[in-house]
Motif scaffolding. Sequence first.
Motif, PDB file in Angstrom:
ATOM      1  N   GLU A 186       0.739   3.599   2.306  1.00 40.67           N
ATOM      2  CA  GLU A 186       1.074   3.939   3.466  1.00 40.67           C
ATOM      3  C   GLU A 186       2.267   2.797   4.119  1.00 40.67           C
ATOM      4  O   GLU A 186       3.124   3.580   4.777  1.00 40.67           O
ATOM      5  CB  GLU A 186      -0.089   3.305   4.369  1.00 40.67           C
ATOM      6  CG  GLU A 186      -1.133   4.189   4.476  1.00 40.67           C
ATOM      7  CD  GLU A 186      -2.243   3.909   3.169  1.00 40.67           C
ATOM      8  OE1 GLU A 186      -2.178   2.983   2.646  1.00 40.67           O
ATOM      9  OE2 GLU A 186      -3.196   4.905   3.119  1.00 40.67           O
ATOM     10  N   SER A 220       5.095   5.083   2.434  1.00 42.94           N
ATOM     11  CA  SER A 220       5.510   6.134   3.401  1.00 42.94           C
ATOM     12  C   SER A 220       6.170   5.891   4.638  1.00 42.94           C
ATOM     13  O   SER A 220       7.352   6.433   4.957  1.00 42.94           O
ATOM     14  CB  SER A 220       4.281   6.868   3.999  1.00 42.94           C
ATOM     15  OG  SER A 220       3.239   7.505   2.839  1.00 42.94           O
ATOM     16  N   THR A 221       5.848   4.878   5.250  1.00 42.42           N
ATOM     17  CA  THR A 221       6.603   4.146   6.250  1.00 42.42           C
ATOM     18  C   THR A 221       8.072   3.711   6.125  1.00 42.42           C
ATOM     19  O   THR A 221       8.821   4.029   6.575  1.00 42.42           O
ATOM     20  CB  THR A 221       5.855   2.936   7.041  1.00 42.42           C
ATOM     21  OG1 THR A 221       4.553   3.283   7.277  1.00 42.42           O
ATOM     22  CG2 THR A 221       6.654   2.459   8.194  1.00 42.42           C
ATOM     23  N   THR A 261       0.943  -1.221  -0.104  1.00 47.32           N
ATOM     24  CA  THR A 261       0.064  -0.052  -0.081  1.00 47.32           C
ATOM     25  C   THR A 261       1.070   1.251   0.094  1.00 47.32           C
ATOM     26  O   THR A 261       1.960   1.291   0.342  1.00 47.32           O
ATOM     27  CB  THR A 261      -1.139   0.242   1.284  1.00 47.32           C
ATOM     28  OG1 THR A 261       0.159   0.147   2.352  1.00 47.32           O
ATOM     29  CG2 THR A 261      -1.833  -1.468   1.368  1.00 47.32           C
TER      30      THR A 261
END
Length: 227
Positions: free
Chosen positions: A34, A37-38, A32
Amino acid sequence: MTNTPATIFFDVNETLSDLSPVGDAFEAVGATREVASTWFASILRDGFALTAVGTEARFLDIATTNAHESLGASTLNMPIDEAVDAVIAAFSNVSLHGDVAPGIRALHDAGHRLFTLSNGPASNAERMLTEAGVADAMAGFLSVEGNSLWKPARSTYESALTRTGTDFDSCPAYLVAVHPWDIHGAAKAGLSTVWVNRSGANYPSHFVRPTLIVATIDELSSSLAEN
């Protein structure tokens, strides 16, 4: 400032480069945005940790190792080594934000001396600016690799000033970045700073305030002339 050309250092990742295709790559392999970003945050975390103890950190080495960890928690649609290769390839081939090339050209035409200053490889910045047709506007492409610790270590900005022969007494020097931690580090080294706030975020009060705030790079030339 109106009639005084400056030396301007540009952060690269996210400041100049649009990393949205990296999120696309994570989605394409079954993860994903997300997770993307992590993953990027984890690269900075580990690079800063190594810098804090005086250890050299290589951006792409950390990025590759951490991509294995980040993607390992997702249900992928291909073998993990292939997924990591796809993510790193996407990161290594991103392009500039749309405001960057006209902004760089305007600053060059105004007589400013322009450099990139990245925690990653200098070749990536040079490639992006070449593809955008503004590499000729740059005086140089600087990386910490083989030269200094990562930003925001004070010594990194001091090294950049030394490497470019910048003298505060005769030439104002600025660091341009989207990252408040980068702004803080440059300010502590004595540089003036420009925060690029594309998202309309609030500047963190625990960091030194930037000298100037712009929404896009193409606003910078006029902002410097008015300052």
